[in-house]
Design a protein around this motif. Structure first.
Motif, short mmCIF file in Angstrom:
data_model
loop_
_atom_site.label_atom_id
_atom_site.label_comp_id
_atom_site.label_asym_id
_atom_site.label_seq_id
_atom_site.Cartn_x
_atom_site.Cartn_y
_atom_site.Cartn_z
N THR A 171 -10.04 21.42 19.04
CA THR A 171 -8.98 22.38 18.78
C THR A 171 -8.51 22.97 20.10
O THR A 171 -9.32 23.45 20.89
N LEU A 172 -7.20 22.89 20.34
CA LEU A 172 -6.61 23.53 21.51
C LEU A 172 -6.08 24.90 21.09
O LEU A 172 -5.23 25.00 20.20
N LYS A 173 -6.60 25.95 21.74
CA LYS A 173 -6.16 27.31 21.47
C LYS A 173 -5.34 27.80 22.64
O LYS A 173 -5.83 27.89 23.78
N LYS A 174 -4.06 28.12 22.37
CA LYS A 174 -3.17 28.55 23.43
C LYS A 174 -2.03 29.38 22.85
O LYS A 174 -1.50 29.06 21.77
N ASP A 175 -1.68 30.46 23.54
CA ASP A 175 -0.56 31.32 23.15
C ASP A 175 -0.70 31.81 21.71
O ASP A 175 0.28 31.91 20.97
N GLY A 176 -1.93 32.10 21.29
CA GLY A 176 -2.16 32.64 19.95
C GLY A 176 -2.10 31.62 18.84
O GLY A 176 -2.17 31.99 17.66
N THR A 177 -1.98 30.34 19.16
CA THR A 177 -1.93 29.30 18.14
C THR A 177 -3.09 28.33 18.34
O THR A 177 -3.65 28.22 19.44
N GLU A 178 -3.43 27.62 17.26
CA GLU A 178 -4.49 26.61 17.30
C GLU A 178 -3.91 25.27 16.88
O GLU A 178 -3.27 25.18 15.84
N THR A 179 -4.15 24.24 17.68
CA THR A 179 -3.64 22.91 17.41
C THR A 179 -4.79 21.92 17.33
O THR A 179 -5.59 21.82 18.28
N LYS A 180 -4.91 21.22 16.21
CA LYS A 180 -5.94 20.20 16.05
C LYS A 180 -5.54 18.94 16.83
O LYS A 180 -4.44 18.43 16.67
N LEU A 181 -6.46 18.47 17.66
CA LEU A 181 -6.24 17.27 18.44
C LEU A 181 -7.06 16.12 17.87
O LEU A 181 -8.00 16.35 17.09
N PRO A 182 -6.75 14.89 18.22
CA PRO A 182 -7.57 13.76 17.75
C PRO A 182 -9.02 13.95 18.16
O PRO A 182 -9.31 14.41 19.28
N PRO A 183 -9.96 13.59 17.28
CA PRO A 183 -11.38 13.78 17.60
C PRO A 183 -11.79 13.01 18.85
O PRO A 183 -11.23 11.96 19.16
N PHE A 184 -12.78 13.56 19.56
CA PHE A 184 -13.31 12.87 20.74
C PHE A 184 -14.40 11.90 20.31
O PHE A 184 -15.23 12.22 19.45
N SER A 185 -14.43 10.76 20.93
CA SER A 185 -15.51 9.80 20.70
C SER A 185 -16.74 10.24 21.47
O SER A 185 -16.68 11.11 22.34
N GLN A 186 -17.88 9.64 21.14
CA GLN A 186 -19.10 9.99 21.84
C GLN A 186 -19.02 9.65 23.32
O GLN A 186 -19.54 10.38 24.17
N SER A 187 -18.34 8.57 23.65
CA SER A 187 -18.20 8.20 25.06
C SER A 187 -17.39 9.25 25.83
O SER A 187 -17.68 9.56 26.99
N VAL A 189 -17.19 12.45 24.98
CA VAL A 189 -18.07 13.62 25.08
C VAL A 189 -19.06 13.43 26.23
O VAL A 189 -19.31 14.34 27.02
N ASN A 190 -19.62 12.22 26.33
CA ASN A 190 -20.57 11.95 27.41
C ASN A 190 -19.90 12.11 28.78
O ASN A 190 -20.51 12.60 29.73
N ALA A 191 -18.64 11.70 28.87
CA ALA A 191 -17.90 11.83 30.13
C ALA A 191 -17.68 13.30 30.48
O ALA A 191 -17.75 13.69 31.66
N ILE A 192 -17.41 14.15 29.48
CA ILE A 192 -17.22 15.58 29.71
C ILE A 192 -18.52 16.21 30.21
O ILE A 192 -18.53 16.97 31.18
N VAL A 193 -19.63 15.86 29.55
CA VAL A 193 -20.94 16.40 29.97
C VAL A 193 -21.25 15.97 31.40
O VAL A 193 -21.70 16.78 32.22
N LYS A 194 -20.99 14.72 31.70
CA LYS A 194 -21.28 14.22 33.05
C LYS A 194 -20.44 14.93 34.10
O LYS A 194 -20.93 15.30 35.17
N HIS A 195 -19.17 15.17 33.77
CA HIS A 195 -18.26 15.79 34.74
C HIS A 195 -18.52 17.28 34.92
O HIS A 195 -18.57 17.78 36.05
N TYR A 196 -18.70 18.01 33.82
CA TYR A 196 -18.76 19.47 33.89
C TYR A 196 -20.18 20.02 34.02
O TYR A 196 -20.35 21.15 34.49
N ALA A 197 -21.19 19.27 33.59
CA ALA A 197 -22.57 19.77 33.66
C ALA A 197 -23.40 19.01 34.68
O ALA A 197 -23.94 19.60 35.61
N GLU A 198 -23.46 17.69 34.54
CA GLU A 198 -24.36 16.93 35.40
C GLU A 198 -23.83 16.79 36.82
O GLU A 198 -24.60 16.81 37.78
#
Length: 213
Positions: A171-187, A189-198
């Motif tokens: 869900t993208l929350k911006k300017d007081g509105t919420e927009t549903k985006l296409p679901p993320f695949s596990q791959s 998600v893994n890329a996000i974890v690797k980039h932002y955490a690891e």
């Protein structure tokens, strides 16, 4: 305390604190940064003038800064270096929290809301700050974007990523509105974890950032 005042560059850390001497805030002045860690931690900044160390700023933080290591960078994109201090790291998701002092020339200004931004990233292209949070072994995550307004950080958008239950709803929350985006695949998600955490880095000089909007 500042016996190394003739050193052009000096840094040392211990269980009790941290000290750094050098031209790390600008190319003109020799400064000293001292962080004392205790139940009440103290940050002090000195400037060398006429061979004497002058205290230009001191502030106490009512907590033990477990790491107390500084990350010197231009956090608000005004052309001068500021002081960020690593305070704590969460268990399990490697989310770090920081304290931040903006360099105002003759003093410093503490930014209390910065402690709520996990693993902060400075998006140099957008002059924005991005934060990341996660819990429950990364079953839920948030990527938050902030802009500077009058030395304060204001959230401009948020990507909320939740387990639902076999793929990640977004869900993208911006300017007081919420927009549903296409679901993320596990791959993804893994890329996000690797980039932002690891592989977290404070400064992001990448030309484009997918999760900035």
């Amino acid at each position: 305390m500042l016996a190394e005042k003739q050193s052009k560059n000096f840094a040392d850390t211990s269980d009790f604190g941290y000290i750094r001497i050098g031209k790390f805030l600008n190319n003109e002045n020799q400064n000293a940064l001292i962080i004392q860690r205790d139940t009440v931690s103290v940050l002090s900044v000195f400037e060398l003038k006429d061979n004497e160390w002058i205290n230009v700023y001191t502030q106490s933080i009512p907590e033990y800064l477990w790491f107390g290591y500084p990350y010197i960078a231009d956090y608000n994109f005004d052309g001068v270096n500021d002081i960020g201090v690593l305070g704590a790291v969460s268990n399990g998701t490697a989310i770090m929290s920081f304290h931040l002092w903006l360099n105002k020339g003759d003093t410093f200004k503490y930014v209390p809301e910065f402690t709520d931004i996990g693993n902060p990233v400075l998006l140099t292209k957008h002059k924005a700050v991005q934060g990341y949070s996660a819990c429950c072994v990364f079953e839920s995550m948030d990527i938050n974007n902030y802009k500077w307004i009058n030395d304060s950080l204001v959230k401009t958008s948020e990507y909320a990523i939740e387990d639902y239950p076999y793929e990640k709803s977004v869900t993208l929350k911006k300017d007081g509105t919420e927009t549903k985006l296409p679901p993320f695949s596990q791959s993804e998600v893994n890329a996000i974890v690797k980039h932002y955490a690891e592989n977290w880095k404070l400064v992001d000089t990448v030309a484009d950032n997918r999760y900035y909007k």
